[in-house]
Design a protein around this motif. Structure first.
Motif, PDB file in Angstrom:
ATOM      1  N   GLN A 150      47.691  37.429   1.684  1.00  0.00           N
ATOM      2  CA  GLN A 150      49.550  37.198   1.147  1.00  0.00           C
ATOM      3  C   GLN A 150      50.004  36.629   0.938  1.00  0.00           C
ATOM      4  O   GLN A 150      50.258  36.173   2.093  1.00  0.00           O
ATOM      5  CB  GLN A 150      49.712  38.675   1.454  1.00  0.00           C
ATOM      6  N   THR A 182      50.277  44.869  -0.391  1.00  0.00           N
ATOM      7  CA  THR A 182      51.340  43.710  -0.847  1.00  0.00           C
ATOM      8  C   THR A 182      52.339  44.580  -0.479  1.00  0.00           C
ATOM      9  O   THR A 182      53.310  43.888   0.793  1.00  0.00           O
ATOM     10  CB  THR A 182      51.231  43.176  -1.682  1.00  0.00           C
ATOM     11  N   ASP A 223      48.510  38.181  -3.650  1.00  0.00           N
ATOM     12  CA  ASP A 223      47.400  37.643  -3.333  1.00  0.00           C
ATOM     13  C   ASP A 223      47.465  36.179  -3.243  1.00  0.00           C
ATOM     14  O   ASP A 223      47.887  36.213  -4.420  1.00  0.00           O
ATOM     15  CB  ASP A 223      46.022  38.615  -3.105  1.00  0.00           C
TER      16      ASP A 223
END
Length: 364
Positions: A150, A182, A223
């Protein structure tokens, strides 16, 4: 005579006594039988997923439709991308036809229910393998097809280059996808570092980007590959977008997932990925596969050219992985078609022989 008569009388009395005992035993009334509820029927076994796909003649695959390079639906309605190619490879292996796929476009929030409800057979949608998804959510995962991490993206922030500078997002509005790792990663990372942010989430990443472009979000995070994809697809409009930090804040092993306890189907997914990696390792491509059938014993088995092939033991045609390479290609071909144009270097996603993490076990 008297003695004889007496003896006969004793014998008669004994016989009567014995007969009485037998009669008593035969006339004893048994206790009434207790009525028992019938044993519950065993729960029906789940249908074998591999057999289901074969009988149906079509693979149902969950994908992204908004992430160029990985999963995207173009203006003609055609799905394309790195993750989409795995769906095609599985269809080639199982059904002999890479186009025998029904695609289901899924949001991040809807993808796991789609697996558990049976709407899709396999999820190939930039999904991270985590402990909770492997347990609570009832999924099984195949080999990691893309090692990611991330990162964050902001405008005109050229000085964002290392983890030590993440403090500079203090007070920022950070936007990301709802229902993803995330969201949790950024919350836990900033909390651990004592950074205060306002986190805003949306189910559709297109909405995240629109808020970022309009200024409603100062920073977006997902990502790193996803940020590279969005920046590249924005063209000149994304030239001022800066991705940071250089070292990602998390590990994101991305790969295919399916419903738990379907080991035959899982073996097919796993070895389809490995077949594409072995093909790259051996220099076998969609263009030369017909000339490479017998370069060594491993290749001959994997492509179904010898009697000791193992594909039929998996419930597949002997030439299943030949069809994968012929119709779809090896791992490098897929990567170069979809990810290299975005500027994503192989890095961790190179073969182990090139310093990467991709290490297929032997086909024997």
């Amino acid at each position: 005579m008297k003695k004889t008569a007496m003896m006969l009388l004793v014998v008669a009395l004994l016989a009567a006594a014995c007969g009485g005992d037998d009669a008593a035993e035969t006339t004893t009334t048994a206790a009434p039988a207790t009525t028992q509820a019938p044993a519950p029927e065993p729960a029906p076994a789940a249908a074998d997923l591999l057999d289901t796909v074969i009988a149906r003649g079509e693979l149902h695959c969950g994908v992204n439709e908004t992430l160029p390079g990985f999963g995207y639906k173009d203006s003609a309605g055609t799905f394309t991308g790195f993750d989409v190619e795995l769906c095609r490879a599985l269809a080639a292996a199982i059904l002999g036809d890479a186009d025998a796929v029904r695609y289901e476009a899924l949001t991040a929030a809807a993808r796991f229910e789609a697996v558990n409800s049976g709407l899709i057979d396999v999820l190939s949608r930039n999904t991270t393998w985590t402990q909770s998804r492997d347990t609570d959510l009832g999924l099984d995962f195949g080999p990691t097809t893309y090692y990611d991490g991330q990162q964050l993206m902001a405008k005109g922030a050229d000085d964002f280059s290392s983890m030590s500078q993440l403090e500079e997002i203090e007070g920022a509005v950070v936007c990301t996808n709802a229902g993803t790792t995330t969201e949790k990663n950024i919350s836990e990372t900033t909390a651990a570092m004592g950074i205060n942010i306002t986190l805003s989430t949306f189910e559709d990443f297109n909405v995240v980007l629109e808020n970022f472009k309009s200024g409603a979000c100062d920073v977006v995070t997902t990502d790193g590959s996803g940020l590279v994809s969005r920046k590249a697809s924005e063209g000149s409009g994304g030239e001022d977008w800066v991705i940071f930090p250089a070292v990602p804040i998390s590990k994101e092993p991305l790969g295919p997932g399916w419903i738990q306890n379907q080991s035959r189907f899982g073996d097919v997914v796993t070895w389809t990925v490995f077949a594409m990696l072995i093909a790259e390792e051996k220099g076998i491509t969609s263009a030369n596969v017909d000339d490479m059938m017998n370069v060594d014993g491993e290749v001959s088995r994997l492509l179904g050219a010898t009697e000791d092939e193992l594909q039929t033991k998996m419930g597949l045609p002997a030439d299943a992985f030949y069809q994968v390479i012929k119709q779809v290609g090896n791992y490098a071909e897929i990567y170069d078609r979809h990810l290299t144009p975005l500027g994503l270097e192989r890095g961790l996603n190179a073969l182990y022989t090139d310093g990467g993490l991709l290490y297929p076990p032997p086909a024997r």
